[in-house]
Design an enzyme around this catalytic site. Structure first.
Site, PDB file in Angstrom:
ATOM      1  N   HIS A   1       0.808  -1.227   0.000  1.00  0.00           N
ATOM      2  CA  HIS A   1       0.000   0.000   0.000  1.00  0.00           C
ATOM      3  C   HIS A   1       0.839   1.275   0.000  1.00  0.00           C
ATOM      4  O   HIS A   1       1.630   1.500   0.907  1.00  0.00           O
ATOM      5  CB  HIS A   1      -0.942  -0.007   1.212  1.00  0.00           C
ATOM      6  CG  HIS A   1      -1.825  -1.221   1.252  1.00  0.00           C
ATOM      7  ND1 HIS A   1      -1.616  -2.283   2.105  1.00  0.00           N
ATOM      8  CD2 HIS A   1      -2.915  -1.548   0.504  1.00  0.00           C
ATOM      9  CE1 HIS A   1      -2.540  -3.213   1.898  1.00  0.00           C
ATOM     10  NE2 HIS A   1      -3.336  -2.803   0.930  1.00  0.00           N
ATOM     11  N   ASP A   2       0.625   2.077  -1.049  1.00  0.00           N
ATOM     12  CA  ASP A   2       1.343   3.358  -1.166  1.00  0.00           C
ATOM     13  C   ASP A   2       0.538   4.496  -0.552  1.00  0.00           C
ATOM     14  O   ASP A   2       1.087   5.501  -0.125  1.00  0.00           O
ATOM     15  CB  ASP A   2       1.551   3.725  -2.646  1.00  0.00           C
ATOM     16  CG  ASP A   2       2.135   2.578  -3.427  1.00  0.00           C
ATOM     17  OD1 ASP A   2       3.066   1.938  -2.902  1.00  0.00           O
ATOM     18  OD2 ASP A   2       1.640   2.321  -4.552  1.00  0.00           O
ATOM     19  N   THR A   3      -0.798   4.351  -0.595  1.00  0.00           N
ATOM     20  CA  THR A   3      -1.673   5.423  -0.129  1.00  0.00           C
ATOM     21  C   THR A   3      -2.460   4.928   1.073  1.00  0.00           C
ATOM     22  O   THR A   3      -3.106   3.875   1.014  1.00  0.00           O
ATOM     23  CB  THR A   3      -2.639   5.845  -1.253  1.00  0.00           C
ATOM     24  OG1 THR A   3      -1.855   6.230  -2.390  1.00  0.00           O
ATOM     25  CG2 THR A   3      -3.505   7.020  -0.823  1.00  0.00           C
TER      26      THR A   3
ATOM     27  N   LYS B   1       1.836   8.104   0.956  1.00  0.00           N
ATOM     28  CA  LYS B   1       0.919   9.236   0.879  1.00  0.00           C
ATOM     29  C   LYS B   1      -0.145   9.028   1.959  1.00  0.00           C
ATOM     30  O   LYS B   1      -0.841   8.002   1.947  1.00  0.00           O
ATOM     31  CB  LYS B   1       0.266   9.284  -0.511  1.00  0.00           C
ATOM     32  CG  LYS B   1      -0.808  10.343  -0.661  1.00  0.00           C
ATOM     33  CD  LYS B   1      -0.191  11.732  -0.652  1.00  0.00           C
ATOM     34  CE  LYS B   1      -1.230  12.824  -0.502  1.00  0.00           C
ATOM     35  NZ  LYS B   1      -0.586  14.119  -0.181  1.00  0.00           N
TER      36      LYS B   1
ATOM     37  N   ARG C   1      -3.744  -0.226  -4.495  1.00  0.00           N
ATOM     38  CA  ARG C   1      -2.551  -0.054  -3.657  1.00  0.00           C
ATOM     39  C   ARG C   1      -2.799   0.968  -2.539  1.00  0.00           C
ATOM     40  O   ARG C   1      -1.902   1.660  -2.078  1.00  0.00           O
ATOM     41  CB  ARG C   1      -1.343   0.345  -4.516  1.00  0.00           C
ATOM     42  CG  ARG C   1      -0.906  -0.815  -5.439  1.00  0.00           C
ATOM     43  CD  ARG C   1       0.487  -0.633  -5.993  1.00  0.00           C
ATOM     44  NE  ARG C   1       1.516  -0.364  -4.995  1.00  0.00           N
ATOM     45  CZ  ARG C   1       2.125  -1.300  -4.245  1.00  0.00           C
ATOM     46  NH1 ARG C   1       1.804  -2.588  -4.363  1.00  0.00           N
ATOM     47  NH2 ARG C   1       3.055  -0.946  -3.378  1.00  0.00           N
TER      48      ARG C   1
END
Lengths: 297, 297
Positions: free
Chosen positions: A18-20, A52, A240
């Protein structure tokens, strides 16, 4: 299969996938004015890893700018642009989605946060935090209740200064079937001082009962409008992204409907037992957000 | 076939067929403090004809004794024993139906009428009209909200001094699943000053939303408890009795469930158009109660 986060390897996997990260705040990061254990360290850890972070709250009593001060006071380094509150979402809905005319006023059953977000988008409001409406009921006062012809919308949310006079005023306004009825969010409760307090839904159901109408839209989580607002500002791949919250019927439903992964923390409204009883299941759950930091540490 | 009362012969027939007349008050006899046209004359006419008159109100803000003063002030000659209010019905329910212990207190979300009727049957209450609870919300105040261990029942009704503090208090009490939750009545609105104001249902739905519970019983019209109370005191043949009221979902439903005839008057909440939309139909309707007097005169 709902995985409980209890091992370092699970946390590493969550971070890899997971980016966000979308966060609910009350009951996840803090309770009222009290920081939850290692919540700050977990947020800082995610920031360091370049994630983020977006903070999505159904609290409509504060504007985003005021909410940012709360973050700062508790030690979080967060920008106004990364905060989405239901008051902001409601103002955006009026402005962008339904093109509510700027020369029509909004009758607010709620607090300063709603007034501020409406004002930022060029709308005038009545009632809200106006001390004129913080009066104890009397026969004389009730005789003054009437519909304001400049108002075309009643926007209701949490109002800790709710009283009979305000309810009667909102009811009078909603007697006109052309008057819109909107809600910031429908949470029945919110956690504070280690227990639950009446939430926006409490105020909204009082207005709804008196007016024999239900809001045509609720703009906080789990509404699609709130998610559309966020997706319009930040481009991210829902696959993601992950939604972290303490409520199944708002946070987890919101994440799922938006196509995100979901992580329930048990420091707020819902318990592990509630997961079994709920139609909405999270992908993951943890005793608290701080477990992510503690397990990695 | 629902007959509109427009002719003298119809009124004579109504009088011939009914010995016992049950009346709702607000919206039938008066609006707030204003007598409705020829309502007094109609009541006097029925009294002269030897009819048994019983006044059944969902108004819980006044005790029967205080309500009688209202009758007297407007010129009606009515005895306390002929008045049934939802506060009284609630007290009788606690005492006779569920044998609620006298050493347990009742937390009242409501006004003096409920406190007086509870006290008359030997119950202690907390909150209600206590000025200590008429405080504007603050963080400090909310930190004091806690469950009173001497309370075993929350009784909610119309409270024109409702505020966030009281809602939070009732919610805290109802967190205990053993605590009973009762409602005096569920009317969403009541007529006053020529329009509708928020009714008991407005307050009750706020408490219900905050506590995520619904009252286990509502003791006003159209509940059977209210009818049982009346039938226990006066022996009458339901087939020769009529219920007169301004609301389909309370008054007319109450009369029907009790096996009485029903007469809707259009001076209160429901209109002629509402009859068509409603599942509950009256046997008769009239523009106003005073039509009975005017048609006979």
């Amino acid at each position: 299969m709902i995985a409980k986060i209890t091992a370092k390897s699970q946390v590493e996997q969550l971070l890899d996938q997971h980016d966000t990260w979308l966060f609910d705040c009350d009951g996840v990061l803090w309770h009222g004015s009290e920081l939850l254990p290692h919540a700050l360290e977990t947020i800082e850890l995610l920031q360091k890893r370049g994630k983020k972070l977006i903070f999505v709250t159904n609290n409509s009593t504060k504007s985003r700018a005021t909410y940012r001060l709360k973050f700062a006071k508790l030690g979080f380094d967060v920008s106004v642009d990364d905060i989405f509150c239901s008051a902001y979402s409601a103002a955006v809905y009026l402005d962008k989605v339904i093109n509510y005319p700027k020369d029509k006023k909004v009758l607010v059953v709620g607090e300063q946060g709603i007034e501020d977000e409406l004002s930022a988008l060029g709308y005038s409001s009545v009632m809200g935090s106006d001390p004129k409406f913080r009066q104890d009921y009397s026969e004389e006062l009730s005789a003054t209740v009437r519909r304001d012809l400049e108002v075309g919308c009643v926007l209701a949310g949490l109002d800790t200064h709710i009283n009979y006079y305000k309810l009667a005023y909102a009811q009078a306004q909603l007697e006109d079937p052309e008057t819109l009825f909107l809600a910031t969010n429908i949470d029945s409760t919110y956690p504070s001082h280690g227990r639950l307090f009446p939430g926006a839904g409490t105020v909204i159901q009082a207005v709804a009962t008196a007016s024999r109408r239900q809001p045509s839209a609720s703009l906080g989580k789990p509404s699609d409008t709130m998610m559309d607002c966020i997706k319009a500002r930040f481009e991210f791949d829902p696959k993601r992204a992950i939604m972290v919250g303490d409520r199944l019927n708002t946070d987890m439903a919101f994440g799922r409907r938006g196509g995100l992964s979901t992580l329930l923390v048990l420091t707020g409204v819902d318990t592990e037992a509630a997961i079994a009883d709920s139609d909405v299941k999270p992908d993951f759950f943890a005793s608290k957000l701080g477990d992510l930091y503690e397990l990695l540490d």
